[in-house]
Design an enzyme around this catalytic site. Structure first.
Site, short mmCIF file in Angstrom:
data_model
loop_
_atom_site.label_atom_id
_atom_site.label_comp_id
_atom_site.label_asym_id
_atom_site.label_seq_id
_atom_site.Cartn_x
_atom_site.Cartn_y
_atom_site.Cartn_z
N SER A 16 2.83 -1.28 0.72
CA SER A 16 3.91 -1.95 -0.03
C SER A 16 4.79 -0.93 -0.77
CB SER A 16 3.35 -2.99 -0.99
OG SER A 16 2.67 -2.40 -2.06
N ARG A 68 -11.94 18.75 6.93
CA ARG A 68 -10.75 18.35 6.18
C ARG A 68 -9.58 19.28 6.51
NH1 ARG A 68 -11.06 14.93 2.20
NH2 ARG A 68 -13.26 15.10 1.77
N MET A 93 -5.54 7.43 1.50
CA MET A 93 -6.90 7.49 0.96
C MET A 93 -7.69 8.69 1.46
SD MET A 93 -6.74 5.04 -1.10
CE MET A 93 -8.42 4.72 -1.62
N ILE A 95 -8.63 12.78 0.47
CA ILE A 95 -8.50 13.96 -0.40
C ILE A 95 -8.04 15.09 0.49
CG2 ILE A 95 -9.77 15.62 -1.80
CD1 ILE A 95 -11.40 13.30 -2.86
N HIS A 112 0.12 6.52 -8.66
CA HIS A 112 -1.23 6.11 -9.09
C HIS A 112 -1.06 4.92 -10.04
CE1 HIS A 112 -5.48 6.63 -9.97
NE2 HIS A 112 -5.17 6.40 -11.23
N ASP A 148 -5.40 13.22 -8.95
CA ASP A 148 -4.67 12.44 -9.96
C ASP A 148 -4.36 13.24 -11.23
OD1 ASP A 148 -4.84 10.26 -8.23
OD2 ASP A 148 -6.70 9.54 -9.13
N GLU A 177 5.37 -0.35 -9.74
CA GLU A 177 5.26 0.76 -8.78
C GLU A 177 6.44 0.75 -7.81
OE1 GLU A 177 1.42 1.50 -6.89
OE2 GLU A 177 0.46 0.19 -8.35
#
Ligand code: GRF
Length: 203
Positions: A16, A68, A93, A95, A112, A148, A177
């Site tokens: 969204s 990663r 989602m 890291i 956030h 964050d 947001e």
């Protein structure tokens, strides 16, 4: 040549915030264009929204990479191929590795759903309600390796009302947001806010 900053939005789900950025970027005077939507989840609902808006999409599943770093390298290659200048994380989602984040430092934003530095991580609205705060909100910040924790570009506040559940609070924050992220991206894309000495500075 539009002269607009080329932006990629990285998503994992609903999308969204991505949709709000796409909508804002339709304005002729908006300084950024959404050149790519990239998802690590094939079934992310946001992909459909992006396709319907005529935006290039790419799926890179983290599951097929051994580390990663390798996943991030594939993402980085996709960003380079699309000549991306700024990255917006929007419900992404994963890291990211320190090397990737350092490479994009000052050019990668995240949203956030709390007034950072309060309530980092997940279950943010549960945290806010449990803490008994009267005000919550959302934050757009530059991404740094620590989760964050990046320099804050913009924030918006909402009341936490008696009887709020995590869902009712989330919905109230989400509305903000959708307004805040396009404003923050605009500021960065037009060079009015830059990352300097670990702070988001208005220039
Ligand atoms: C938003 O609340 C955002 O702040 C957080 O994850 C949620 C993503 O929602 N990082 P959507 O995919 O943008 O709808």
């Amino acid at each position: 040549m539009s002269g607009k900053t080329r932006v990629a939005i990285l998503i994992s789900g609903r999308g969204s915030n991505m949709a709000a950025l796409i909508e804002a970027a339709k304005a002729t005077d908006y300084p950024a264009e959404i050149a790519l939507v990239l998802s690590n989840v094939e079934t992310a609902a946001g992909l459909e929204i992006a396709r319907a808006a005529g935006i290039a999409t790419k799926i890179i599943s983290h599951k097929v990479f051994a580390s990663r770093e390798e996943f991030d390298a594939a993402v980085d290659a996709a960003l380079a191929a699309a000549r991306i200048e700024l990255v917006c994380l929007a419900g992404f989602m994963r890291i990211q590795s320190e090397g990737f984040v350092r490479k994009w430092e000052g050019r990668m934003l995240n949203i956030h759903p709390s007034l950072l530095p309060a309530f980092k991580g997940t279950k943010v609205h549960e945290q806010a309600i449990a803490a008994g705060v009267r005000i919550s909100g959302c934050t757009v910040h530059f991404v740094v390796p620590e989760l964050d924790s990046g320099p804050i570009i913009a924030q918006a506040a909402v009341p936490v009302l008696p009887g709020d559940t995590p869902d009712t609070l989330a919905a109230r924050v989400l509305e903000e947001e959708h307004k805040l992220y396009p404003q923050a991206l605009k500021l960065v894309a037009e060079g009015k806010v830059v990352l300097r000495d670990g702070r988001a500075v208005f220039v």
